[in-house]
Design an enzyme around this catalytic site. Structure first.
Site, PDB file in Angstrom:
ATOM      1  N   TYR B  35     -58.551 -23.938 -45.129  1.00 30.26           N
ATOM      2  CA  TYR B  35     -57.791 -24.775 -46.375  1.00 30.26           C
ATOM      3  C   TYR B  35     -58.864 -25.009 -47.395  1.00 30.26           C
ATOM      4  CZ  TYR B  35     -53.434 -27.068 -48.263  1.00 30.26           C
ATOM      5  OH  TYR B  35     -52.733 -27.351 -48.996  1.00 30.26           O
ATOM      6  N   LYS B  90     -33.682 -10.497 -33.410  1.00 28.55           N
ATOM      7  CA  LYS B  90     -34.510  -9.315 -33.833  1.00 28.55           C
ATOM      8  C   LYS B  90     -35.990  -9.444 -34.141  1.00 28.55           C
ATOM      9  CE  LYS B  90     -33.903  -5.110 -36.129  1.00 28.55           C
ATOM     10  NZ  LYS B  90     -33.039  -4.188 -36.936  1.00 28.55           N
ATOM     11  N   ALA B 191     -17.788   6.245 -41.321  1.00 26.82           N
ATOM     12  CA  ALA B 191     -18.603   6.774 -42.480  1.00 26.82           C
ATOM     13  C   ALA B 191     -19.112   5.567 -42.934  1.00 26.82           C
ATOM     14  CB  ALA B 191     -17.916   7.695 -43.326  1.00 26.82           C
ATOM     15  N   GLY B 192     -19.506   4.640 -42.124  1.00 23.85           N
ATOM     16  CA  GLY B 192     -20.184   3.583 -42.932  1.00 23.85           C
ATOM     17  C   GLY B 192     -21.857   3.713 -42.714  1.00 23.85           C
ATOM     18  N   ALA B 193     -22.607   2.817 -42.952  1.00 20.12           N
ATOM     19  CA  ALA B 193     -24.171   2.808 -43.020  1.00 20.12           C
ATOM     20  C   ALA B 193     -24.667   3.685 -41.858  1.00 20.12           C
ATOM     21  CB  ALA B 193     -24.558   1.297 -42.880  1.00 20.12           C
ATOM     22  N   ALA B 194     -24.116   3.464 -40.438  1.00 20.11           N
ATOM     23  CA  ALA B 194     -24.808   4.122 -39.501  1.00 20.11           C
ATOM     24  C   ALA B 194     -24.486   5.653 -39.612  1.00 20.11           C
ATOM     25  CB  ALA B 194     -24.447   3.568 -37.998  1.00 20.11           C
ATOM     26  N   ASN B 284     -19.715  -1.044 -30.789  1.00 18.82           N
ATOM     27  CA  ASN B 284     -20.179  -2.273 -29.787  1.00 18.82           C
ATOM     28  C   ASN B 284     -19.327  -3.514 -30.010  1.00 18.82           C
ATOM     29  OD1 ASN B 284     -22.290  -1.810 -28.271  1.00 18.82           O
ATOM     30  ND2 ASN B 284     -23.942  -1.603 -30.037  1.00 18.82           N
ATOM     31  N   ASN B 315     -30.914   0.311 -30.877  1.00 20.55           N
ATOM     32  CA  ASN B 315     -31.935   0.555 -32.100  1.00 20.55           C
ATOM     33  C   ASN B 315     -33.446  -0.173 -31.464  1.00 20.55           C
ATOM     34  OD1 ASN B 315     -29.829   1.040 -33.537  1.00 20.55           O
ATOM     35  ND2 ASN B 315     -30.324  -0.030 -35.318  1.00 20.55           N
TER      36      ASN B 315
END
Lengths: 376, 376
Positions: B35, B90, B191-194, B284, B315
């Site tokens: 510091y 995560k 047909a979303g993000a994944a 899921n 993932n």
């Protein structure tokens, strides 16, 4: 090897001063509790509820240390990358002294509104916000607005941390010199973030006679170059509305407080002060006057920002306990009363103040606990 | 006690899943290096230079896990507080599997431009950005813009993490069934993000015949209700431009990939597929079809998102190694080639793929290393 070289080498060797650790072991059995699918139940529980979130997530113990890098130490506007090592260092202190999980956040935006927006956007991630090294005068509006618009403890440490520790020191300096703060003439040099906060807190505490001085001289109603914050100082400082230089201001003063520049205060000026003058020469790394020179000129007590002289006015005495207390006690607004209480708690930790011991050391036992228990 | 109750109790007991730890001891001697005043030298060194900052600060090893809470697990738009337990979970996985210091950042803004501004504002604090659980279609523009405007590794894991692990599984499923991906008819539901990311990556890898299906049926040029991202799918999917239901789509298909809703796929539909059909039922927590029903209907291979059945498309096989590799190898753009390489590396970890083992387990040795070495 000089200190700077040693510090840079240590930084290069460690490649970072903090890390994230885990409160539980990740195994095939725990993974389904800590993460999908079990974690969904904690998420349902905490939805739209910051208080419930604190029961199940680290937000009960986290503080973001936020800087845009516009006023870092004495280095000035060195930007977010330059600011990061300081913020990471501060995160170390938060952890070591108060077991607060602090995350350094440096911002690539510098405008008042953009800084406010960025902090508000990330606010739900944290239990508190420590604003740091943001330049004056924008730091004032940023802190005020965030305090008004967010329901969590927020403090700009350059202002209030410094002010709290300075007041703590002055309380004990008054005990040592046998003067009362309310009767003192105090000259405050440097009307940036720290200076203005010190003036406000001293006024709140005991209404002494305060004269604020900036690079143009004494701040008076006759000046036409004052920003809003400096104008506000006139509500309680310089009531006799005198003009003049620092030299004029310190004549007959009981206390000099500098949060300005190296070497501003001369031995002759110290000699012109009242008997048993108290000097807080807090400019870093080089004080407004060196302690030996001030002593020789008659100073009764001298405090600096440095650890290699007695009486170090060190923010590390304040912020760890302040946020520890706010987080533990559910305090969402850090008020002037809190700041005064914290200063009194710090001062009381020094049982028998002397000219060489008006403030505790951050490593003394009980510092964080004393400060934390005053934030309730 | 059921899993949800157990998970919530564990969260309440730990009151957080991560903490900040210190890479050095804070003592009076080290304080002046970590510091003020010593840290100033590290700040000078890093000023305006993200690369030099990585030599002296934890940014060489940090990833922000950023979510606005708009599409959390199967819970939907539960906001930043609801999202935090998942992001903190995560962060645990990042640390446990890849020794990455990940910080969960949940945002109280939800508009595309506001999310982009917030992430750009805090970007210098981190070495990479893992976007998470941000709803489609805004997630596509947010990721693209941030990749274009920031010089650091950025990945929306719901898209690409899932796509990489799915491709890895499909590579081994092809080995087991003796078919080639380029010759396959693949039906992709959701047909979303994944779903969109999976379609793009499969096309990039081997140009199979892909039919994308959403809640209204097969995505075709005749549809008038398609968003921009779905329209882009038509550049390579459904080249014969057929209309119809999921039932129509799966007839004769080699592969069904679902990232949609529980129970969408019936035994009758599986029976209508080509010989040795491969089913990825990734919804899921409840898959599009339960493994035992799919098997009975003739499925050759079935993968789900769950750890209690074989072939978990998880993932956690992807993101830890991807960011580990990007940080270690100085990769600032995660490209389609990286994603294919990561999928191939994951597939190759299974030496002798069988119907019950087409992907490794995140706890298998060498997973992170294999993925990381493909991001260079």
């Amino acid at each position: 090897m000089d200190l700077n070289e040693e510090a840079l080498n240590l930084h290069k060797k460690l490649k970072g001063k903090i890390y994230t650790g885990l409160r539980g072991e990740v195994t095939p059995d725990t993974l389904k509790l800590f993460y999908s699918p079990g974690v969904a139940e904690a998420s349902r529980y905490a939805t739209d509820n910051a208080k419930k979130l604190k029961e199940v997530a680290w937000t009960n113990n986290t503080v973001a240390i936020v800087s845009d890098g516009s006023a870092v130490l004495g280095l000035g506007d060195i930007g977010p990358e330059g600011a990061m090592p300081v913020m990471e260092g501060k995160a170390m202190l938060f952890k070591h002294f108060a077991d607060v999980d602090a995350v350094p956040i440096v911002l690539d935006v510098h405008d008042t509104e953009e800084i406010i927006s960025a902090v508000k956007a990330i606010a739900p991630s944290f239990g508190g916000i420590n604003l740091e090294d943001i330049s004056a005068p924008k730091c004032f509006e940023i802190e005020e607005r965030l305090k008004a618009e967010l329901d969590m403890p927020i403090m700009h440490d350059d202002q209030h941390g410094t002010a709290i520790v300075t007041l703590a020191g002055l309380i004990n300096a008054a005990r040592v010199t046998g003067k009362e703060i309310k009767d003192m003439k105090i000259v405050l040099v440097g009307a940036g973030a720290a200076g203005i906060a010190i003036a406000k807190l001293l006024h709140k505490y005991a209404q002494p006679r305060i004269f604020a001085v900036d690079s143009k001289g004494i701040i008076s109603a006759n000046r036409t170059d004052l920003n809003e914050e400096k104008k506000k100082l006139l509500e309680f400082s310089n009531r006799s509305n005198i003009d003049g230089s620092l030299e004029n201001a310190v004549e007959g003063a009981d206390v000099f407080i500098g949060v300005s520049k190296a070497g501003l205060l001369s031995a002759a000026m110290v000699k012109s002060m009242d008997k048993n003058p108290v000097i807080f020469a807090l400019a870093n790394p080089t004080p407004e006057i060196m302690p030996d020179i001030a002593k020789e000129a008659g100073a009764s007590i001298i405090a600096t920002g440095r650890s290699d002289f007695p009486n170090q006015v060190n923010n590390a005495l304040g912020f760890p306990g302040i946020f520890r207390g706010a987080l533990d006690n559910g305090v969402t607004k850090i008020t002037d009363d809190h700041k005064v209480a914290a200063a009194e708690a710090l001062a009381a930790l020094v049982e028998n103040p002397t000219a060489d011991k008006i403030v505790p050391n951050p490593f003394d036992e009980g510092v964080v606990e004393a400060v934390a228990s005053s934030i309730k």
